[in-house]
Design an enzyme around this catalytic site. Structure first.
Site: not given
Lengths: 562, 562
Positions: A70, A41, A39, A100, A319, A294, A343, A246
């Site tokens: 398209d 796109l 939904g 189309n 990110f 990402e 980070h 991390r």
């Protein structure tokens, strides 16, 4: 089609978009045969890339088909998927573009220039075919021809006319999302019946039933072992060289990979920063380099999840902002993605504000059924990675820190951590406030406690490590706060809006507990960690100063002695 | 280069990434000659597209140059920009890709296959040239050749080797972001000196000084007229046919366009839903169809802003989630983008959850210096659009609603609205609570007031229309709440996390006022507006029930009579 197959009654078709219907405005899992919730796109092709890679990993022979518009392919995430599919030479991925020429409000970017699309896709390394999208026989023949061993993803560019066969509407703008009524409706239905007929034959066998891949069958959570052997953690404890959360995440992920073959890891060209490379080194087949893209990475995770895998998806916390719509759609589709953002906060230091995760808590909190975890040491990181692997209801997010913890490991190996929990790190009789911290600020809170104790025995505080920000451990927080002067200080390496402070405030809305909050107040800058924590007013000194102000508010007599 | 030009001292170069320096880890406006704040990858080309379109609009002859990395171009937003630049045939846009074949952690997607990139760019309609990126003469010659009248955007694919000339590092992974120290540093500097020499000649004239476009010079805020002539609003009021705030926005935008030539409007193929088409019809030259590519649209806005324009950027509230990283970077670069998100909340009804803006307040609140406005009727929409046009410190966001307001116009034309304000819609002696609503829930609050009044004269409430969610009008809210039993009910068509309720709670943290909140509790579904407001528990009945519960809490005696 589902109606012809007997899976939807004609009545249900007429209930389309009604509150009681399984057929919503855009596909969701209320309808049992939905393959992916869409939904917003452009997310479909990336989900398909994930499913095609899952097929390859599980040595399964199915093909994955994705239908695009398209207008939709203007979305950048589609081009991320196009590049990655070409890179991985996904022969088992077939995209179909309904060309189309019309968007919602205008002609599409390249109008009806279908040969241009063919050139573009071929230049990326796809096998491209142009067909008449209204010629069913040509379509069937083309679909059959897709089952080749060419090591290329395939695309069918289907030239169509929007509203084809309805003379009053075809090829015209202004009919997008419009409902035909009365005579016009009857005319439209008749035209479609005349063209398509009613003699299609389908059987139950035509409904594809996906099977879970072997990996997930064998290595579900029932066979799961503890990922943290005591020997391993003891070694870590003895090393006396603090590591960052991390790094601990990277180790825990590799340990998890050993006991669960369904775990796959996706990373966006920062595996040497997020430490997913520790997993890759041991399980290269289950590691997927997603390059600096990402959005596609997150939706690929949806595809892997749909095929029974347990995807861990890592990049910088900042990110994930790039992929928020994909994360939103994954939540809508109830995909159990495990997202890991490194980070976090100003504590990263020199790289500057563009690399600092300062709104990730806000972005992850506002997803339905999301879980938000923020460990501060090695032990809690291990245990929370394990908890994420076992959370299947929706998105879970782990926030990790760049720099090693100053005070080393905080918790003993046998400490338990769970989704919705917190740790009372320090408690004392007659505490006048409780400091609620998470991640890096737990250590600032501990230092603040020492500063305050040196200044006056009356300035004693409790400390809570709020490692589960959503869900939050309201009961423990209330209990500790009520024993601590009913004063709370929250401190977080994140903007105030939508962060830890607001989470605590919402949880405690109906109590009489006073909540004071420290958070990053403005756009930060490059600098050293200690400079930036001081600038943001979230370091030990800032905490201690706020506690003293609260003491002043509560009892001016205590203060006079200083 | 800036050092050679005398704009940075050698000492400042050594301060790179330090707290006191203007040179941060990634470019920001602390350094005066920064053209765009970057660091989150892929936003540059879109900013360049905006600047190139601004040049065309302002009939100015400058070219815009954008440097990209070959790792960076995996980002989808780059491909959005590539498509749009081709569509608009931007001859005055020159992109340079530094093709060194290496990302941070791995080789890039298509390795060092530079001819493949050439084919790809040409297939999109760009003029592409391959050069040796280490041959200064060839580069200069190529740059000169870009000033042609070919109606195509141009790209220079510069083949390079990462760390070129440093034998120990060149073409090798593992040096990304690494600092050379001691002997190795000396060796690296000497190698660069030997290759580049010290004899470059620059003068102050080589520093390009951008000028504001004619439009902004002539039509700055000083010449601004009121966009809401009384006649126009009276006509609206008399029509007796309620319109939605999205329609009111379209009208206001067109009115703004009349009095300010610097206003440009960008829309992502939903101009007939956001009603920006009302602006386009009158000012087609200043309207830019950005197709279904929200990320590029937002960063294009940064480019327009940089060249002195006032960009209004519109799509569905939900779809701004797609561009959150671009919005984050725009905030970091202090771009005064005016974002307008339509189709807020479950109130949109049938289209379903993927189209509902349910986290946009959270996403916009957590940006530094952001402003968040949410009008509920025609008059407030007009006045707030005007306020946005005059807000130049950062991002401003307007939240609009799909369906017409049931109760028509709420405010008289002479009512004043300003950033940081709110409206006391209803006040009474002895109110037992104040309902804080915004947008669609203002009308639910009014209905709740009537329901409660019918049940008992003791159940009287005040109502605040909190049209400015950030900044929020703390003083008025506190004053009204203190006269209303010190009870607040917030009600919003948005998830609880990061929304209106948390904004109010944070603003009132240090008061004794009790705050109860109603918000969308879970993933919604398709349905009618009234069904969905009831399901979410944010309609008049839900508000009335909560107020009765509060009355019960405060004084059980009142309740007994019911």
């Amino acid at each position: 089609v589902w109606s012809v197959l007997g899976k939807i009654s004609e009545q249900e078709l007429h209930n389309y978009r009604k509150f009681s219907s399984v057929l919503e405005g855009h596909p969701t899992f209320r309808f049992a045969y939905t393959e992916a919730a869409t939904g917003a796109l452009g997310v479909g092709l990336s989900i398909g890339v994930g499913e095609a890679l899952a097929a390859r990993l599980g040595k399964r022979s199915y093909y994955t088909y994705v239908l695009l518009g398209d207008g939709e392919i203007a979305e950048g995430c589609v081009w991320e998927a196009i590049q990655i599919a070409a890179h991985y030479q996904l022969h088992n991925l077939v995209a179909i573009v309904d060309c189309n020429g019309l968007g919602q409000s205008d002609e599409v970017l390249f109008d009806h220039d279908i040969t241009r699309y063919k050139k573009i896709f071929e230049s990326f390394g796809w096998h491209a075919v142009i067909v008449d999208g209204h010629n069913i026989e040509e379509l069937l023949h083309t679909f059959d021809s897709m089952h080749t061993s060419i090591e290329q993803p395939k695309i069918i560019l289907a030239k169509t006319v929007k509203g084809y066969g309805l003379d009053f509407a075809q090829g015209k703008l202004g009919f997008h999302g419009k409902v035909f009524q009365g005579e016009i409706y009857k005319k439209a239905i008749d035209a479609l019946r005349n063209r398509c007929g009613n003699d299609a034959q389908y059987t139950e066998n035509d409904v594809w039933k996906p099977k879970l891949p072997k990996a997930a069958e064998q290595y579900g959570t029932q066979n799961r072992k503890n990922i943290l052997p005591s020997k391993e953690i003891i070694t870590l404890l003895c090393e006396q060289k603090p590591i960052s959360t991390r790094q601990a995440f990277g180790q825990a992920l590799a340990a998890l990979g050993k006991v669960n073959n369904a775990v796959v890891v996706l990373d966006a060209d920062v595996k040497n920063s997020t430490y997913t490379e520790m997993f890759e080194q041991q399980f290269p087949d289950r590691f997927f380099q997603c390059f600096i893209a990402e959005q596609n990475m997150v939706s690929m995770g949806v595809g892997f999840h749909r095929r029974g895998y347990i995807p861990f998806i890592a990049t910088f916390a900042a990110f994930f902002s790039r992929a928020h719509d994909q994360i939103r759609m994954a939540a809508l589709g109830q995909s159990a993605l495990r997202l890991v953002g490194s980070h976090a906060g100003v504590a990263i230091g020199e790289d500057g504000p563009s690399q600092m995760g300062l709104e990730d808590i806000a972005l992850m909190r506002c997803l339905p059924k999301s879980v938000l975890l923020y460990p501060c040491d090695v032990v809690s990181t291990y245990k929370l990675v394990e908890a994420m692997a076992n959370y299947h209801e929706g998105i879970s997010y782990l926030r990790t820190t760049r720099l090693p913890m100053e005070s080393g490991v905080l918790y003993a190996e046998n400490e338990q951590f769970h989704i919705g929990g917190c740790k009372v790190v320090y408690q004392t009789e007659n505490a006048m406030a409780v400091i609620i911290a998470a991640g890096i600020t737990v250590f600032e809170a501990l230092k603040a406690k020492d500063i305050l104790q040196q200044q006056s025995p009356l300035l004693s505080v409790a400390i809570i490590d709020c490692y589960s920000i959503k869900p939050i451990d309201t009961a423990t927080i209330v209990a500790v706060a009520q024993k601590s002067g009913s004063n709370i200080v929250t401190v977080e390496d994140h903007y105030a809006e939508g962060g830890l402070g607001e989470a605590v405030r919402s949880a405690l809305a109906h109590t009489n507990i006073k909540i004071f909050s420290l958070a990053v107040p403005d756009l930060p800058r490059s600098g050293e960690k200690s400079e930036l924590l001081a600038w943001a007013g979230i370091d030990a000194d800032a905490i201690a100063n706020l506690v003293k102000k609260i003491a002043d508010l509560n009892n001016r007599k205590i203060i006079r002695g200083w």
